[in-house]
Design a protein around this motif. Structure first.
Motif, PDB file in Angstrom:
ATOM      1  N   ASP A  17      27.079  19.116  62.623  1.00  0.00           N
ATOM      2  CA  ASP A  17      26.401  20.314  62.115  1.00  0.00           C
ATOM      3  C   ASP A  17      26.206  20.261  60.595  1.00  0.00           C
ATOM      4  OD1 ASP A  17      29.038  20.389  61.570  1.00  0.00           O
ATOM      5  OD2 ASP A  17      29.334  22.522  62.031  1.00  0.00           O
ATOM      6  N   LYS A  18      26.344  19.047  60.042  1.00  0.00           N
ATOM      7  CA  LYS A  18      26.142  18.880  58.588  1.00  0.00           C
ATOM      8  C   LYS A  18      25.233  17.683  58.363  1.00  0.00           C
ATOM      9  CE  LYS A  18      30.604  20.204  56.695  1.00  0.00           C
ATOM     10  NZ  LYS A  18      31.772  19.465  56.185  1.00  0.00           N
ATOM     11  N   PRO A  19      23.923  17.905  58.433  1.00  0.00           N
ATOM     12  CA  PRO A  19      22.970  16.788  58.345  1.00  0.00           C
ATOM     13  C   PRO A  19      22.929  16.123  56.959  1.00  0.00           C
ATOM     14  CG  PRO A  19      21.911  18.795  59.165  1.00  0.00           C
ATOM     15  CD  PRO A  19      23.263  19.193  58.656  1.00  0.00           C
ATOM     16  N   HIS A  32      15.965  21.019  55.503  1.00  0.00           N
ATOM     17  CA  HIS A  32      16.975  21.642  56.374  1.00  0.00           C
ATOM     18  C   HIS A  32      17.620  22.799  55.610  1.00  0.00           C
ATOM     19  CE1 HIS A  32      20.647  22.158  58.778  1.00  0.00           C
ATOM     20  NE2 HIS A  32      19.940  21.653  59.770  1.00  0.00           N
ATOM     21  N   PRO A  33      17.941  23.914  56.328  1.00  0.00           N
ATOM     22  CA  PRO A  33      18.504  25.066  55.590  1.00  0.00           C
ATOM     23  C   PRO A  33      19.949  24.863  55.117  1.00  0.00           C
ATOM     24  CG  PRO A  33      18.309  25.551  57.952  1.00  0.00           C
ATOM     25  CD  PRO A  33      17.636  24.228  57.722  1.00  0.00           C
ATOM     26  N   ALA A  34      20.708  23.992  55.797  1.00  0.00           N
ATOM     27  CA  ALA A  34      22.130  23.865  55.401  1.00  0.00           C
ATOM     28  C   ALA A  34      22.656  22.452  55.646  1.00  0.00           C
ATOM     29  CB  ALA A  34      22.967  24.879  56.186  1.00  0.00           C
ATOM     30  N   PRO A  35      22.150  21.486  54.902  1.00  0.00           N
ATOM     31  CA  PRO A  35      22.660  20.116  55.118  1.00  0.00           C
ATOM     32  C   PRO A  35      24.081  19.954  54.563  1.00  0.00           C
ATOM     33  CG  PRO A  35      20.951  20.128  53.421  1.00  0.00           C
ATOM     34  CD  PRO A  35      21.158  21.554  53.840  1.00  0.00           C
ATOM     35  N   GLY A  36      24.770  18.921  55.047  1.00  0.00           N
ATOM     36  CA  GLY A  36      26.080  18.604  54.474  1.00  0.00           C
ATOM     37  C   GLY A  36      25.899  17.943  53.119  1.00  0.00           C
ATOM     38  N   ALA A  37      24.899  17.050  53.024  1.00  0.00           N
ATOM     39  CA  ALA A  37      24.704  16.321  51.759  1.00  0.00           C
ATOM     40  C   ALA A  37      23.245  15.923  51.573  1.00  0.00           C
ATOM     41  CB  ALA A  37      25.581  15.065  51.752  1.00  0.00           C
ATOM     42  N   TYR A  38      22.880  15.866  50.309  1.00  0.00           N
ATOM     43  CA  TYR A  38      21.621  15.244  49.874  1.00  0.00           C
ATOM     44  C   TYR A  38      22.022  13.939  49.198  1.00  0.00           C
ATOM     45  CZ  TYR A  38      19.846  20.054  50.220  1.00  0.00           C
ATOM     46  OH  TYR A  38      19.513  21.318  50.654  1.00  0.00           O
ATOM     47  N   TYR A  39      21.299  12.863  49.511  1.00  0.00           N
ATOM     48  CA  TYR A  39      21.635  11.556  48.897  1.00  0.00           C
ATOM     49  C   TYR A  39      20.451  11.114  48.040  1.00  0.00           C
ATOM     50  CZ  TYR A  39      22.849   6.509  48.756  1.00  0.00           C
ATOM     51  OH  TYR A  39      23.136   5.219  48.349  1.00  0.00           O
ATOM     52  N   PRO A  80      21.514  24.950  49.104  1.00  0.00           N
ATOM     53  CA  PRO A  80      22.390  25.936  49.740  1.00  0.00           C
ATOM     54  C   PRO A  80      23.851  25.706  49.397  1.00  0.00           C
ATOM     55  CG  PRO A  80      21.377  24.465  51.369  1.00  0.00           C
ATOM     56  CD  PRO A  80      20.799  24.093  50.052  1.00  0.00           C
ATOM     57  N   LYS A  81      24.596  26.785  49.356  1.00  0.00           N
ATOM     58  CA  LYS A  81      26.035  26.717  49.092  1.00  0.00           C
ATOM     59  C   LYS A  81      26.683  25.879  50.192  1.00  0.00           C
ATOM     60  CE  LYS A  81      29.409  30.122  47.544  1.00  0.00           C
ATOM     61  NZ  LYS A  81      30.566  30.033  48.391  1.00  0.00           N
ATOM     62  N   ARG A 123      23.143   5.221  57.473  1.00  0.00           N
ATOM     63  CA  ARG A 123      24.135   4.535  58.328  1.00  0.00           C
ATOM     64  C   ARG A 123      25.416   5.353  58.421  1.00  0.00           C
ATOM     65  NH1 ARG A 123      25.344  -0.580  55.989  1.00  0.00           N
ATOM     66  NH2 ARG A 123      23.856  -0.173  54.337  1.00  0.00           N
ATOM     67  N   ALA A 124      25.829   5.950  57.299  1.00  0.00           N
ATOM     68  CA  ALA A 124      27.030   6.803  57.342  1.00  0.00           C
ATOM     69  C   ALA A 124      26.766   8.033  58.206  1.00  0.00           C
ATOM     70  CB  ALA A 124      27.436   7.208  55.932  1.00  0.00           C
ATOM     71  N   ALA A 125      25.524   8.566  58.142  1.00  0.00           N
ATOM     72  CA  ALA A 125      25.183   9.729  58.979  1.00  0.00           C
ATOM     73  C   ALA A 125      25.309   9.361  60.455  1.00  0.00           C
ATOM     74  CB  ALA A 125      23.770  10.205  58.655  1.00  0.00           C
ATOM     75  N   GLU A 126      24.854   8.172  60.815  1.00  0.00           N
ATOM     76  CA  GLU A 126      24.960   7.748  62.223  1.00  0.00           C
ATOM     77  C   GLU A 126      26.414   7.703  62.658  1.00  0.00           C
ATOM     78  OE1 GLU A 126      22.674   4.102  62.446  1.00  0.00           O
ATOM     79  OE2 GLU A 126      20.903   5.254  61.826  1.00  0.00           O
TER      80      GLU A 126
END
Ligand SMILES: Cc1ncc(COP(=O)(O)O)c(C=O)c1O
Length: 414
Positions: free
Chosen positions: A132-134, A176-183, A208-209, A147-150
């Motif tokens: 739940d954290k894209p 996305h409204p609430a990703p875990g991280a932007y790279y 997003p927070k 690759r880490a996301a996979e």
């Protein structure tokens, strides 16, 4: 300072990493994949096949390494530190961290030293990703993000780069409204192009927070732009990666830094973290890294050497009508070879020039690392010869598998 303490990770939390690691190796599939012993036979085989040697006279401009290698100051430091190699010498790491923190005016505990940046980059990504954290990232860019996301079963949101090959921060925010991280890779690998700092600051201030922005500055020393490390000092939700593998020529020696708020570094523990053998830097590498940081002429000199050779090579290619992605401020560039990149790579290998790989967003482009002047002269001759061959002519040429990825992510490939 307590010699039992590294500045980024206290000995207590470090041991917690190690402890968590052994527990996680059995219970956490991502971590299990990071331990060589746990790698399935196929992965081990693929890894060793990837290490197949190139002939000694091959020009290797495939992996964004620095042909100049470690600086003389670093080599001298390695020699004098080597004799003390029988001791753990925690204080050596602390001294190196102190010098690094001094360079950027970092607060205590806002950085941690690792063997290279691949390991901590995986930890930075994995500790912020999940089902739940894209992950939102640029395309094309360095593949370690997806690759880490996979591994974390996190949804992936690739966002095409802009017309100037910068990360499209507005589109990334909308992805996305609430990703875990932007790279964000800056300069980007493979294009070498820059994302303006004000764009990154805008993303950091508008995201997003709960999400973090991971800024990979592996190639930053080659660029003219300002680093984003000051955002860490401002306590933003930002993780900056730095390595000694590129301008400092220490890819094989292994040293790198993660720069982030202490709570974000502590979060690495949640994903197990590397075992001690992966996490600890040798005292020789710590000494080489420190000597490199203290060698004040090194970065400007190497930046100029690399930049001049890159400009000359890109001008040669452009003058001869080949299409190069302009604007690189890294030690690499992308060139259109008008045929599948893999085919061209094989043709170049027959000419004893190993160029870099291709990206699915740009299948007819290959990445070329900037080598020495003499190496780039050989590259130019081979390039023109291979481009003069009709597309398809190199089909059937013996394929040579070259290392493409770095341990530990190499082990993730299924
Ligand atoms: C963008 C980027 N990040 C991180 C790395 C990892 O480098 P290292 O583990 O050698 O520090 C690389 C290596 O090529 C890279 O291109």
């Amino acid at each position: 300072m307590n010699s039992d303490m590294t500045q980024g990770v206290s000995r207590r939390s470090f041991l917690r990493i190690v402890g968590a690691a052994s527990a996680a190796a059995t219970s956490f599939p991502a971590f299990a994949a990071m331990t060589p012993a746990a790698a399935p036979a196929g992965q081990t085989a693929r890894r060793s096949r990837g290490m197949q040697a190139l002939s000694a006279d091959t020009v290797v401009i495939s992996s964004n390494e620095n042909p100049l290698g470690p600086a003389q100051s670093a080599l001298t430091a390695i020699c004098s530190m080597g004799v003390q190699g029988g001791r753990y010498h925690w204080d050596e790491y602390v001294k190196t961290i102190d010098v690094f923190n001094g360079e950027f005016g970092l607060k205590k505990d806002y950085s941690a030293l690792f063997p290279g940046s691949s390991g901590p980059l995986d930890l930075a990504l994995m500790s912020n990703l999940g089902p739940d954290k894209p992950l939102v990232y640029g395309d094309p860019s360095y593949e370690q993000g997806p690759r880490a996301a996979e591994v974390m079963k996190a949804p992936k949101y690739p966002v095409p780069l802009t017309g100037t090959y910068a990360h499209d921060v507005k589109a990334m925010l909308k992805a996305h409204p609430a990703p875990g991280a932007y790279y964000i890779v800056n300069p980007n690998n493979p294009t070498g192009t820059m994302t303006p700092k004000e764009d990154i600051v805008w993303l950091v201030n508008n995201k997003p927070k709960g999400s973090v922005v991971i800024i990979d500055e592996a190639y930053h020393h080659f660029s003219n732009d300002e680093s984003c490390i000051d955002l860490v000092n401002q306590d933003k939700d930002v993780i900056v990666m730095r390595t000694f593998s590129k301008i400092y020529g220490m890819a094989g020696l292994r040293a790198g830094f993660v720069v982030a708020r202490p709570d974000l570094i502590e979060r690495f523990n949640n994903v197990g973290g590397p075992s001690q053998s992966l996490a600890s830097v040798s005292i020789t590498s710590a000494a080489a890294a420190r000597a490199s940081l203290q060698d004040k002429d090194l970065v400007p000199l190497r930046k100029k050497i690399n930049g001049d050779i890159r400009t000359e090579t890109v001008e040669f290619l452009t003058k001869h009508g080949y299409k190069v992605i302009q604007g690189s401020q890294g030690n690499m560039f992308m060139v259109d070879v008008k045929r599948p990149g893999k085919e061209f790579q094989n043709a170049m290998l027959k000419e004893n020039v190993a160029v870099g790989r291709t990206w699915s967003a740009m299948p007819n482009y290959v990445r070329v690392t900037v080598g020495t002047k003499a190496e780039m002269e050989k590259f130019q001759t081979a390039f023109v010869k291979c481009m003069d061959m009709p597309a398809g002519a190199a089909n059937g040429a013996a394929e040579l598998h070259m290392p493409e990825f770095h341990v530990p992510s190499e082990l993730y490939r299924g």
